[in-house]
Design an enzyme around this catalytic site. Structure first.
Site, PDB file in Angstrom:
ATOM      1  N   HIS A  72       0.800  -1.257   0.023  1.00 42.86           N
ATOM      2  CA  HIS A  72       0.072   0.040   0.125  1.00 42.86           C
ATOM      3  C   HIS A  72       0.880   1.352   0.164  1.00 42.86           C
ATOM      4  O   HIS A  72       1.373   1.716   1.101  1.00 42.86           O
ATOM      5  CB  HIS A  72      -0.922   0.070   1.195  1.00 42.86           C
ATOM      6  CG  HIS A  72      -2.002   0.881   1.009  1.00 42.86           C
ATOM      7  ND1 HIS A  72      -3.255   0.640   1.726  1.00 42.86           N
ATOM      8  CD2 HIS A  72      -2.170   2.097   0.667  1.00 42.86           C
ATOM      9  CE1 HIS A  72      -4.148   1.700   1.581  1.00 42.86           C
ATOM     10  NE2 HIS A  72      -3.454   2.748   0.901  1.00 42.86           N
TER      11      HIS A  72
ATOM     12  N   ARG B 138       1.771   8.686  -6.578  1.00 38.78           N
ATOM     13  CA  ARG B 138       1.351  10.110  -7.024  1.00 38.78           C
ATOM     14  C   ARG B 138       1.658  10.413  -8.370  1.00 38.78           C
ATOM     15  O   ARG B 138       0.998  11.460  -8.812  1.00 38.78           O
ATOM     16  CB  ARG B 138       1.864  11.287  -6.092  1.00 38.78           C
ATOM     17  CG  ARG B 138       1.580  11.162  -4.710  1.00 38.78           C
ATOM     18  CD  ARG B 138       0.237  11.392  -4.256  1.00 38.78           C
ATOM     19  NE  ARG B 138      -0.243  11.453  -2.866  1.00 38.78           N
ATOM     20  CZ  ARG B 138      -1.259  10.665  -2.193  1.00 38.78           C
ATOM     21  NH1 ARG B 138      -1.831  10.136  -2.887  1.00 38.78           N
ATOM     22  NH2 ARG B 138      -1.428  10.892  -1.111  1.00 38.78           N
TER      23      ARG B 138
ATOM     24  N   ASP C 219       0.669   2.606   3.788  1.00 38.22           N
ATOM     25  CA  ASP C 219      -0.067   3.693   3.501  1.00 38.22           C
ATOM     26  C   ASP C 219       0.657   5.068   3.141  1.00 38.22           C
ATOM     27  O   ASP C 219       0.152   6.115   3.519  1.00 38.22           O
ATOM     28  CB  ASP C 219      -1.393   3.863   4.259  1.00 38.22           C
ATOM     29  CG  ASP C 219      -2.482   4.787   3.562  1.00 38.22           C
ATOM     30  OD1 ASP C 219      -2.081   5.020   2.429  1.00 38.22           O
ATOM     31  OD2 ASP C 219      -3.450   4.949   4.388  1.00 38.22           O
TER      32      ASP C 219
ATOM     33  N   HIS D  27       2.193  14.467   0.627  1.00 36.08           N
ATOM     34  CA  HIS D  27       1.451  15.451   0.221  1.00 36.08           C
ATOM     35  C   HIS D  27       2.357  16.598   0.101  1.00 36.08           C
ATOM     36  O   HIS D  27       3.165  17.025   0.856  1.00 36.08           O
ATOM     37  CB  HIS D  27       0.262  15.780   1.249  1.00 36.08           C
ATOM     38  CG  HIS D  27      -0.684  14.947   1.308  1.00 36.08           C
ATOM     39  ND1 HIS D  27      -1.662  14.719   0.199  1.00 36.08           N
ATOM     40  CD2 HIS D  27      -1.212  13.800   1.930  1.00 36.08           C
ATOM     41  CE1 HIS D  27      -2.409  13.522   0.234  1.00 36.08           C
ATOM     42  NE2 HIS D  27      -2.458  13.088   1.439  1.00 36.08           N
TER      43      HIS D  27
END
Lengths: 306, 428
Positions: free
Chosen positions: B55, B59, B302, B306
């Site tokens: 996971h 991007r 995960d 960002h």
């Protein structure tokens, strides 16, 4: 006092009492004066940074700052750089670069004032953040209770309404219990947050049952749009079960007072004859708001530049 | 190039020398020397099969300002990974053979880790129509894991069909378990802290309700189900129950859910905003216990890079997610190995063997043995360091571990016998 006023939960008994006592001193100093203005914050700049529509809170802060002789800039998110996509951080840094000493912020996002406080050197005053807190509202409510009842310690306060979404409720719960009041929240279970068990309050779903014991009933604004999300079946049913009408007012003892932070939905959470009764402190609350906010700005900005 | 690793301890056991040649482990023994070979000193280091992440958000395509396949691959290699599954919520969404092949090729070009694309379950992650799962499975990317991660496949009929359909592909549906009607506007775990902070709550029941539903569906149609980022004690209970009934269900937990709690939300710093949210101490304890007893099969990062502007803002406006690749192993060492809950062999099972099996990855998650592919990582368990986000290889900086001291350091990573990391630094 700390540098910022971000939440009532931050205030200890000494700080909270200091704000209330300072507000009382300011009231006394200005009583009977023709020119209601003190020179304390001359040369300091207070920015009202309002991301949400607000009439009374913004005007109250503006008046408070002006009565302390501060320069006041009102910055509303509408029709500003914010509507062009500027971030909160960039807006804050811009305002600070222009020399603001304090930022009074109203924002739809919980915690926005905490973020601001990380980015600017000046003081930040929370004027309402999302569904988190509205500390100066709680301070002016406490001030009003003390003025009417003469004390806060042991006062039994019933907070009624949309506790889940209410920043006024959160601030009052923490501040009033710090000041020694016994707080009961009353609401339909859908409008009480999961986790309320960790608050220093009693919870009741039955307004009639708690009113006879109350010294203070504080009604919270209920937004009609909650109805669409099934928090309650209809405005009418809400009003029947949780509204303060003339019949329920009769359940209160003689000295009990009725409060509302405004703006009111008359006929929804509060009936007109209650709002306009002698028990009602609603107009006093507005007046006291200016004094309490003067006290907060005075204590945070300390009168003179550092 | 032939490599000789000297005095490394496979699974933390007795020290040996290993010869890596032609992408495989050529021999294991004592005092091995090969003329002309590059020697890597493994003294004091633990040797494990290369880690496999089920996971990861890389991007690319779409948000190359936050991460690219190359920068994410470098972060992965530095974290000890030799294979990562790249989630499908890119822009465009990885819901066609074209997009998954693009991601796969970018991974091959970067050459630091095997980038294994995950295919979207539904077109555009919209939850209404199955994507061409077969085309993605048959593509060069050989997709086996399908997920709408970021979104739940909420429609129960569609979920049933997806579970059934991928049986023909040897695939698995990896469900982001979140009942969307229960999490409208949700910002953090619903409990004491959300009540006080005035942030809309994300109830544990929203995750558990979907897991309960999906294990029943998986049992009914006899399909494999994988549950992403399990975050609650109740979810662990449900998985334990489902496994005891023979349901073909596997599950992963993230490093951050093993370490951090909703207390992190106190300052409203959105670096701690993640979906599912950080939960309570009791949940953390249940997740650790579930990982220790095998109810939870795998640790998956995960990893969610960002851009700064998506985190330097109000909590409610911030995007959810946190970095994980470079600190995952350290967090697992901290929470599971140093606490005595997993030994190194079990850690290898949860971070390499089982994730590779869930993803049907040949060549990864294999034992440290002669003839096996030389996908390996050398770890210094004694090393402790403080996490500095500025020093990360990821293009983003949203690490929830900033300033935190963690144990364990990846000294070297080998991908098919070729080092991708040496002396703790990426080779390219």
């Amino acid at each position: 006092m700390k540098r910022h006023l971000l939440e009532a939960a931050d205030l200890d008994l000494a700080d909270a009492t200091l704000v209330l006592d300072t507000a009382a001193q300011i009231d006394a100093a200005l009583a009977g004066r023709e020119v209601k203005k003190l020179p304390t914050l001359r040369g300091r700049t207070v920015v009202n940074l309002f991301y949400e529509d607000s009439t009374r809170t913004r005007i109250s802060f503006e008046l408070a700052a002006k009565r302390l002789s501060a320069d006041v800039i009102n910055f509303s998110a509408k029709g500003s750089s914010v509507s062009k996509g500027e971030s909160l951080k960039d807006t804050a840094l811009t305002l600070e670069a222009m020399g603001s000493d304090a930022i009074v912020v109203r924002h739809g996002a919980s915690g926005a004032p905490h973020r601001l406080a990380q980015w600017v050197r000046g003081s930040v005053v929370n004027a309402g953040d999302g569904t988190h807190e509205h500390p100066t509202q709680a301070l002016l409510d406490a001030y009003t209770i003390r003025q009417r009842l003469g004390r806060l310690d042991g006062v039994r306060v019933v907070l009624v309404g949309d506790v889940l979404h209410s920043r006024v409720a959160r601030s009052n719960v923490w501040l009033l219990s710090t000041l020694g009041a016994e707080v009961t929240v009353v609401a339909p279970p859908t409008l009480v947050p999961v986790g309320v068990g960790s608050w220093p309050v009693r919870v009741s779903y039955d307004l009639d049952a708690v009113l006879p014991e109350a010294d203070v009933v504080m009604m919270l604004r209920v937004q009609a749009e909650r109805m669409n999300a099934s928090f309650f079946p209809s405005a009418r049913e809400y009003s029947r079960r949780y509204g303060l009408d003339a019949r329920r007012m009769e359940l209160l003892h003689d000295d009990a007072i009725v409060m509302h932070p405004g703006p009111m939905n008359r006929g929804m959470e509060i009936a007109a004859e209650v709002a306009d009764s002698v028990r009602s402190t609603i107009v006093e609350q507005v007046g006291n708001g200016v004094s309490v906010r003067m006290a907060v700005l005075y204590l945070l900005l300390g009168g003179a530049p550092e | 190039m032939t490599y000789v690793i000297k005095n490394a301890r496979p699974y933390g056991e007795d020290a040996v020398d290993l010869v890596l040649r032609n992408g495989a482990i050529a021999s294991i023994g004592e005092d091995l020397t090969v003329p002309g070979a590059e020697v890597v000193d493994g003294a004091g280091l633990v040797l494990l099969p290369g880690l496999v992440d089920l996971h990861t958000h890389l991007r690319e395509p779409g948000r190359e300002d936050a991460e690219t396949v190359e920068t994410g691959s470098r972060a992965a290699a530095l974290g000890g990974f030799t294979a990562v599954h790249a989630m499908a919520n890119t822009d465009p969404v990885a819901d066609t053979a074209g997009v998954v092949e693009q991601v796969w090729r970018l991974g091959q070009q970067a050459g630091l880790v095997d980038v294994v694309p995950v295919g979207a379950v539904t077109v555009g992650l919209a939850g209404s129509q199955l994507a061409e799962l077969g085309a993605m499975a048959d593509s060069a990317a050989r997709v086996r894991v399908f997920s709408d991660d970021g979104h739940c496949v909420a429609d129960p009929a569609l979920m049933r069909r997806a579970l059934e359909y991928v049986k023909a592909l040897g695939g698995v549906v990896a469900q982001h378990a979140e009942e969307p009607r229960l999490t409208v506007g949700a910002q953090m775990h619903e409990g004491d802290r959300s009540a006080r902070l005035g942030l809309t709550g994300w109830p544990a029941a929203a995750e558990e309700a979907i897991i309960a539903r999906d294990v029943l569906l998986a049992q009914h149609v006899g399909a494999r189900l994988h549950v992403c980022h399990v975050s609650t004690a109740g979810s662990v209970e449900l998985l334990r129950w489902a496994k005891s009934r023979g349901v073909q269900v596997t599950a992963e937990v993230t490093p951050h859910h093993l370490l951090l709690t909703d207390a992190c939300a106190e300052g409203y710093d959105p670096v701690f905003k993640v979906n599912p949210p950080l939960r309570t101490d009791a949940d953390v304890e249940a997740l650790r216990a579930g990982l220790a007893d095998g109810t939870i099969d795998a640790v998956a990062t995960d990893h969610a890079p960002h851009a700064v502007e998506d985190k330097e803002c109000e909590w409610a406006m911030a995007r959810p997610g946190m970095l994980g690749l470079e600190q995952a192993l350290s967090v697992v060492v901290d929470t599971m190995v140093e606490t005595g809950r997993l030994d190194w062999r079990a850690l290898a099972d949860r971070m390499s063997v089982r994730p590779a099996a869930i993803g049907r990855l040949a060549g990864h998650g294999r034992p440290v043995a002669v003839g096996e592919p030389a996908n390996l990582v050398l770890v210094d368990p004694a090393h402790r360091s403080t996490v500095d986000p500025a020093a990360l290889a990821s293009r983003s900086r949203n690490s929830p571990y900033a300033g935190r001291e963690l144990p364990g350091r990846v000294v070297a990573t080998f991908l098919r016998g070729v080092p991708t990391v040496l002396d703790g630094k990426a080779v390219k």
